[in-house]
Motif scaffolding. Structure first.
Motif, mmCIF file in Angstrom:
data_model
loop_
_atom_site.group_PDB
_atom_site.id
_atom_site.type_symbol
_atom_site.label_atom_id
_atom_site.label_comp_id
_atom_site.label_asym_id
_atom_site.label_seq_id
_atom_site.Cartn_x
_atom_site.Cartn_y
_atom_site.Cartn_z
ATOM 1 N N CYS A 1 -7.927 7.635 -2.763
ATOM 2 C CA CYS A 1 -6.881 7.485 -1.737
ATOM 3 C C CYS A 1 -7.175 6.333 -0.782
ATOM 4 C CB CYS A 1 -6.747 8.782 -0.948
ATOM 5 S SG CYS A 1 -6.053 10.148 -1.899
ATOM 6 N N TRP B 1 0.316 6.208 6.109
ATOM 7 C CA TRP B 1 -0.672 6.550 5.083
ATOM 8 C C TRP B 1 -1.699 7.568 5.587
ATOM 9 C CZ3 TRP B 1 -0.780 5.237 0.015
ATOM 10 C CH2 TRP B 1 -1.953 5.517 -0.690
ATOM 11 N N THR C 1 2.315 14.034 0.861
ATOM 12 C CA THR C 1 1.636 12.751 0.764
ATOM 13 C C THR C 1 0.190 12.952 0.311
ATOM 14 O OG1 THR C 1 1.004 12.835 3.103
ATOM 15 C CG2 THR C 1 3.099 11.756 2.555
ATOM 16 N N SER D 1 3.086 8.758 -0.779
ATOM 17 C CA SER D 1 2.515 7.977 0.324
ATOM 18 C C SER D 1 2.902 6.514 0.222
ATOM 19 C CB SER D 1 0.990 8.115 0.340
ATOM 20 O OG SER D 1 0.600 9.422 0.703
ATOM 21 N N LEU D 2 2.805 5.960 -0.990
ATOM 22 C CA LEU D 2 3.166 4.556 -1.171
ATOM 23 C C LEU D 2 4.649 4.329 -0.886
ATOM 24 C CD1 LEU D 2 1.148 3.660 -4.405
ATOM 25 C CD2 LEU D 2 0.750 2.789 -2.094
ATOM 26 N N VAL E 1 -5.574 1.072 0.582
ATOM 27 C CA VAL E 1 -5.721 0.461 1.902
ATOM 28 C C VAL E 1 -6.746 -0.663 1.863
ATOM 29 C CG1 VAL E 1 -6.294 0.899 4.319
ATOM 30 C CG2 VAL E 1 -5.082 2.631 2.991
ATOM 31 N N ALA F 1 5.170 5.138 3.182
ATOM 32 C CA ALA F 1 4.464 4.167 4.026
ATOM 33 C C ALA F 1 4.940 2.749 3.754
ATOM 34 C CB ALA F 1 2.956 4.277 3.796
#
Length: 284
Positions: free
Chosen positions: A259, A213, A229, A73-74, A263, A77
């Motif tokens: 998770c 994300w 992800t 994901s990192l 953010v 995204a």
């Protein structure tokens, strides 16, 4: 929101702020309390744990491939955020500072593309990537590249519109003065426009980052076991826990909070830029 609060009496401002904090904070508080509680107690509907235990936060790393999902994901995204911000500032500069035929059509198309539901494009994109992969002999479905291209397609129009709105508020005299001094287009972009556009760039990048994300639909179709992800990992974890005895509620809640931390940290670090980027266009 600030202008609305200024019109309200002080007691009403406090009451409204408390209500909003409660609406946001109570679900998060429940998720945290459930993550440090036992599965049996959560299933029984207990809100406050009798004994606090952080064992769920240790177990999730061995129960589900959360670390690999977070890394994917990192990577995806983050790459989408950087690419959207870079392409958006260049595209917005051309749309704002140069007059040419079709300019208004492009601006309207950027808004129109936001009204197209993403679910309608899932099957066409899947067929397109599968066909290209079969033709060139290089698999695209199941790779991070497919997600990167997909998120870039959806994120770039909105990021470009954000930068168009922001660059319209920058004083044109700076660009004109630099042009008279002999600066070229790239010098103006790199030395004047980009340094003055950091709030807008941060907002465009963060919105593009959140697009990648939070997505589950495209990521669940276009990834495999190794490229899933974090959102897909959580979905698979929740689905696999159904139908058994007592689901591992504590681990599910702990994984959800883990998770969400990147953010939250992103917003805390760039909070000042986000506020300036969202309000500067309207103020100027």
């Amino acid at each position: 929101m600030t202008s609305v609060l200024r019109l309200l009496p002080r007691p009403l401002q406090v009451a409204l702020t408390v209500i909003l904090l409660g609406i946001v904070g109570l679900p998060i508080g429940y998720v945290f309390l459930a993550s440090v509680n036992s599965d049996l107690a959560v299933a029984a509907g207990e809100f406050w744990p009798e004994q606090v235990s952080f064992g769920n936060y240790r177990q999730i790393w061995s129960t589900v491939p959360l670390s690999r999902g977070l890394a994917n994901s990192l990577l995806v995204a983050g790459a989408v955020a950087l690419a959207c911000a870079a392409a958006a500032v260049f595209s917005a500069y051309v749309l704002v500072r140069h007059a040419f035929r079709g300019r208004r059509t492009i601006l309207r198309a950027l808004l129109g593309m936001q009204s197209i539901p993403g679910t309608l494009l899932l099957l066409p994109l899947f067929v397109l990537f599968a066909t290209i992969g079969y033709t060139v002999g290089v698999p695209i479905i199941g790779t991070r590249s497919s997600l990167f291209i997909t998120y870039l397609t959806f994120g770039l129009p909105f990021s470009t519109w954000i930068m168009v709105t922001y660059l319209r508020g920058l004083p044109g005299e700076l660009v004109e003065a630099a042009t008279l001094d002999g600066a070229g287009t790239w010098q103006i972009l790199l030395r004047i426009v980009i340094p003055l556009s950091w709030p807008g760039l941060v907002v465009a990048a963060i919105f593009a980052f959140l697009l990648g994300w939070n997505d589950v639909l495209f990521a669940s179709v276009m990834t495999d076991v190794d490229t899933r992800t974090a959102a897909v990992v959580l979905q698979v974890f929740g689905s696999s826990a159904e139908g058994g005895a007592i689901p591992p509620y504590g681990q599910m809640m702990a994984a959800a909070l883990v998770c969400a931390l990147p953010v939250v940290a992103l917003y805390l670090v760039f909070q000042r830029y986000i506020v300036n980027g969202l309000t500067s266009g309207g103020e100027k």
